[in-house]
Design a protein around this motif. Structure first.
Motif, PDB file in Angstrom:
ATOM      1  N   LEU A   1      47.910  43.502  42.687  1.00 25.64           N
ATOM      2  CA  LEU A   1      47.977  42.069  42.970  1.00 25.64           C
ATOM      3  C   LEU A   1      47.296  41.697  44.285  1.00 25.64           C
ATOM      4  O   LEU A   1      46.584  40.691  44.359  1.00 25.64           O
ATOM      5  CB  LEU A   1      49.440  41.620  43.008  1.00 25.64           C
ATOM      6  N   ARG A   2      47.509  42.503  45.315  1.00 26.51           N
ATOM      7  CA  ARG A   2      47.098  42.099  46.662  1.00 26.51           C
ATOM      8  C   ARG A   2      45.794  42.736  47.131  1.00 26.51           C
ATOM      9  O   ARG A   2      45.052  42.133  47.898  1.00 26.51           O
ATOM     10  CB  ARG A   2      48.214  42.447  47.652  1.00 26.51           C
ATOM     11  N   ARG A   3      45.524  43.944  46.685  1.00 28.29           N
ATOM     12  CA  ARG A   3      44.320  44.636  47.147  1.00 28.29           C
ATOM     13  C   ARG A   3      43.168  44.484  46.158  1.00 28.29           C
ATOM     14  O   ARG A   3      42.072  44.045  46.514  1.00 28.29           O
ATOM     15  CB  ARG A   3      44.638  46.123  47.354  1.00 28.29           C
ATOM     16  N   ASP A   4      43.424  44.835  44.883  1.00 30.87           N
ATOM     17  CA  ASP A   4      42.356  44.824  43.884  1.00 30.87           C
ATOM     18  C   ASP A   4      42.137  43.438  43.280  1.00 30.87           C
ATOM     19  O   ASP A   4      41.005  43.074  42.953  1.00 30.87           O
ATOM     20  CB  ASP A   4      42.678  45.815  42.760  1.00 30.87           C
ATOM     21  N   GLY A   5      43.233  42.674  43.107  1.00 28.14           N
ATOM     22  CA  GLY A   5      43.145  41.380  42.448  1.00 28.14           C
ATOM     23  C   GLY A   5      42.110  40.439  43.040  1.00 28.14           C
ATOM     24  O   GLY A   5      41.260  39.905  42.315  1.00 28.14           O
ATOM     25  N   PRO A   6      42.125  40.200  44.349  1.00 26.37           N
ATOM     26  CA  PRO A   6      41.136  39.285  44.937  1.00 26.37           C
ATOM     27  C   PRO A   6      39.693  39.718  44.706  1.00 26.37           C
ATOM     28  O   PRO A   6      38.809  38.875  44.519  1.00 26.37           O
ATOM     29  CB  PRO A   6      41.500  39.308  46.429  1.00 26.37           C
ATOM     30  N   LYS A   7      39.432  41.022  44.700  1.00 27.41           N
ATOM     31  CA  LYS A   7      38.070  41.511  44.445  1.00 27.41           C
ATOM     32  C   LYS A   7      37.650  41.206  43.005  1.00 27.41           C
ATOM     33  O   LYS A   7      36.515  40.802  42.746  1.00 27.41           O
ATOM     34  CB  LYS A   7      37.998  43.017  44.699  1.00 27.41           C
ATOM     35  N   ILE A   8      38.577  41.415  42.076  1.00 21.61           N
ATOM     36  CA  ILE A   8      38.282  41.139  40.665  1.00 21.61           C
ATOM     37  C   ILE A   8      38.042  39.646  40.462  1.00 21.61           C
ATOM     38  O   ILE A   8      37.117  39.236  39.753  1.00 21.61           O
ATOM     39  CB  ILE A   8      39.442  41.628  39.774  1.00 21.61           C
ATOM     40  N   GLU A   9      38.867  38.828  41.085  1.00 23.84           N
ATOM     41  CA  GLU A   9      38.730  37.376  40.948  1.00 23.84           C
ATOM     42  C   GLU A   9      37.390  36.889  41.489  1.00 23.84           C
ATOM     43  O   GLU A   9      36.755  36.001  40.904  1.00 23.84           O
ATOM     44  CB  GLU A   9      39.894  36.692  41.661  1.00 23.84           C
ATOM     45  N   LYS A  10      36.941  37.468  42.595  1.00 25.44           N
ATOM     46  CA  LYS A  10      35.637  37.085  43.153  1.00 25.44           C
ATOM     47  C   LYS A  10      34.510  37.451  42.198  1.00 25.44           C
ATOM     48  O   LYS A  10      33.546  36.696  42.037  1.00 25.44           O
ATOM     49  CB  LYS A  10      35.434  37.761  44.511  1.00 25.44           C
ATOM     50  N   SER A  11      34.615  38.606  41.554  1.00 22.67           N
ATOM     51  CA  SER A  11      33.575  39.013  40.603  1.00 22.67           C
ATOM     52  C   SER A  11      33.555  38.079  39.399  1.00 22.67           C
ATOM     53  O   SER A  11      32.489  37.745  38.870  1.00 22.67           O
ATOM     54  CB  SER A  11      33.802  40.462  40.156  1.00 22.67           C
ATOM     55  N   PHE A  12      34.734  37.637  38.966  1.00 23.17           N
ATOM     56  CA  PHE A  12      34.828  36.691  37.845  1.00 23.17           C
ATOM     57  C   PHE A  12      34.190  35.355  38.220  1.00 23.17           C
ATOM     58  O   PHE A  12      33.395  34.793  37.453  1.00 23.17           O
ATOM     59  CB  PHE A  12      36.295  36.491  37.467  1.00 23.17           C
ATOM     60  N   ASP A  13      34.534  34.852  39.391  1.00 22.22           N
ATOM     61  CA  ASP A  13      33.988  33.564  39.834  1.00 22.22           C
ATOM     62  C   ASP A  13      32.470  33.623  39.950  1.00 22.22           C
ATOM     63  O   ASP A  13      31.768  32.661  39.617  1.00 22.22           O
ATOM     64  CB  ASP A  13      34.595  33.171  41.180  1.00 22.22           C
TER      65      ASP A  13
ATOM     66  N   TYR B   1      34.494  42.663  37.329  1.00 21.80           N
ATOM     67  CA  TYR B   1      33.615  42.353  36.207  1.00 21.80           C
ATOM     68  C   TYR B   1      32.152  42.583  36.582  1.00 21.80           C
ATOM     69  O   TYR B   1      31.752  42.424  37.739  1.00 21.80           O
ATOM     70  CB  TYR B   1      33.792  40.893  35.781  1.00 21.80           C
ATOM     71  N   ALA B   2      31.369  42.936  35.568  1.00 22.64           N
ATOM     72  CA  ALA B   2      29.926  43.081  35.732  1.00 22.64           C
ATOM     73  C   ALA B   2      29.242  42.442  34.530  1.00 22.64           C
ATOM     74  O   ALA B   2      29.872  42.203  33.489  1.00 22.64           O
ATOM     75  CB  ALA B   2      29.548  44.556  35.842  1.00 22.64           C
ATOM     76  N   LYS B   3      27.973  42.146  34.657  1.00 24.01           N
ATOM     77  CA  LYS B   3      27.221  41.553  33.556  1.00 24.01           C
ATOM     78  C   LYS B   3      27.260  42.466  32.341  1.00 24.01           C
ATOM     79  O   LYS B   3      27.264  43.686  32.465  1.00 24.01           O
ATOM     80  CB  LYS B   3      25.770  41.317  33.972  1.00 24.01           C
ATOM     81  N   GLY B   4      27.295  41.839  31.156  1.00 17.19           N
ATOM     82  CA  GLY B   4      27.289  42.616  29.927  1.00 17.19           C
ATOM     83  C   GLY B   4      28.657  43.095  29.489  1.00 17.19           C
ATOM     84  O   GLY B   4      28.754  43.915  28.570  1.00 17.19           O
ATOM     85  N   ASN B   5      29.719  42.592  30.112  1.00 15.41           N
ATOM     86  CA  ASN B   5      31.077  42.977  29.728  1.00 15.41           C
ATOM     87  C   ASN B   5      31.428  42.288  28.414  1.00 15.41           C
ATOM     88  O   ASN B   5      31.631  41.080  28.361  1.00 15.41           O
ATOM     89  CB  ASN B   5      32.058  42.576  30.836  1.00 15.41           C
ATOM     90  N   GLU B   6      31.487  43.055  27.337  1.00 11.70           N
ATOM     91  CA  GLU B   6      31.698  42.490  26.004  1.00 11.70           C
ATOM     92  C   GLU B   6      33.044  41.783  25.890  1.00 11.70           C
ATOM     93  O   GLU B   6      33.152  40.700  25.301  1.00 11.70           O
ATOM     94  CB  GLU B   6      31.609  43.596  24.946  1.00 11.70           C
ATOM     95  N   ALA B   7      34.079  42.394  26.447  1.00 12.83           N
ATOM     96  CA  ALA B   7      35.412  41.797  26.370  1.00 12.83           C
ATOM     97  C   ALA B   7      35.465  40.470  27.119  1.00 12.83           C
ATOM     98  O   ALA B   7      36.119  39.518  26.680  1.00 12.83           O
ATOM     99  CB  ALA B   7      36.447  42.765  26.927  1.00 12.83           C
ATOM    100  N   LEU B   8      34.781  40.397  28.245  1.00 13.49           N
ATOM    101  CA  LEU B   8      34.739  39.145  29.002  1.00 13.49           C
ATOM    102  C   LEU B   8      34.039  38.062  28.195  1.00 13.49           C
ATOM    103  O   LEU B   8      34.517  36.920  28.124  1.00 13.49           O
ATOM    104  CB  LEU B   8      34.020  39.362  30.336  1.00 13.49           C
TER     105      LEU B   8
END
Length: 272
Positions: free
Chosen positions: A53-65, A205-212
């Protein structure tokens, strides 16, 4: 005699403070896995959820945005139009003691919140769970479409006796694309499918993520269905309805050819 004693107590207190500060960041060990074949030990600490929630979450959210900014703007625009209709419609329904449309407005407002939660969950890196949330949104939409066609079933709805089988059938009759889109969610998320049969790592997230990409398509579908259902419920508030044509006994789903072309492009699905 009392002063030296006081100093000793003070030094003792300081030593305790230092000891506490050293142990403050110690993380407990939950379990470990010994991998003899690869000669490694996998450690599971007690703060795994907190780290997510606190360490990895913000990094993932930035990649999504970063990857989905255009999609978010488009979805937000459609959801905002829906929200304006819903809250205005609810106020009018309450003023007019219109129980059917008040019930529909409440269902659809909660469905809007479900939509927001699906976006939030996807943004946090979870790719299987948003579709499950959106499937419940479709249940709310189908119930609204059923009540708008069969207001005499309001009592059954209030007594929790209105079956989803009936409401889904009613939704398909009123809104022909509903069946195909409902099947899309069931096949990909609710029933055990290919995404259930593999581990879906929670990571950036990265480009080409099928699930995304599949999830973004599902969000487009859900946002559109939410708007179309809301437009039917509060049709008189729309100056030029995009999807519903007034007929002798109510309204008929009848988008223009231009609207159909926009839908095909928006969904990236063939709804002809």
């Amino acid at each position: 005699m009392s002063r030296p004693s006081s100093k000793k107590r003070k030094r003792k207190s300081n030593r305790k403070g230092k000891s506490a500060s050293k142990t403050k960041n110690v993380v407990g060990l939950s379990s470990l896995h010994i991998d003899n074949e690869n000669k490694r030990v996998v450690v599971f600490t007690e703060d795994m959820l907190l780290n997510q929630l606190r360490r990895d979450g913000p990094k993932i959210e930035k990649s999504f945005d970063r990857l989905c900014q255009g999609e978010l703007v488009q979805l937000s625009s459609l959801v905002s139009r829906t929200a304006g209709l819903l809250y205005s419609g609810l106020a009018i329904a309450q003023q007019n003691n219109d129980e059917i449309r008040e019930a529909c407005a409440m269902l659809l407002i909660n469905a809007s919140n479900s939509f927001g939660s699906a976006v939030a969950v996807l943004r946090m890196g979870y790719v299987l769970q948003p579709g499950i949330i959106l499937r419940s949104l479709l249940e709310a939409l189908s119930t609204s479409l059923h009540l708008l066609q069969k207001p005499e079933d309001l009592t059954a709805y209030e007594e929790h006796k209105l079956s989803s089988t009936k409401t889904i059938a009613a939704a398909k009759r009123a809104l022909p694309p509903f069946g195909q889109l409902y099947g899309h969610f069931s096949d990909n998320f609710v029933h055990i499918g290919r995404f259930h049969k593999t581990i879906n790592p929670v990571r950036e997230y990265a480009k080409g993520n099928e699930a995304l990409e599949l999830n973004l398509s599902s969000l487009r579908i859900a946002a559109w269905l939410l708007y179309v259902t809301t437009e039917l419920a509060f049709n008189e508030l729309v100056k030029e309805p995009s999807y519903w044509q007034r007929v002798e006994q109510g309204y008929m789903y009848n988008p223009s050819e231009a609207e159909k072309e926009w839908m095909t492009e928006f969904f990236e699905l063939d709804l002809a």
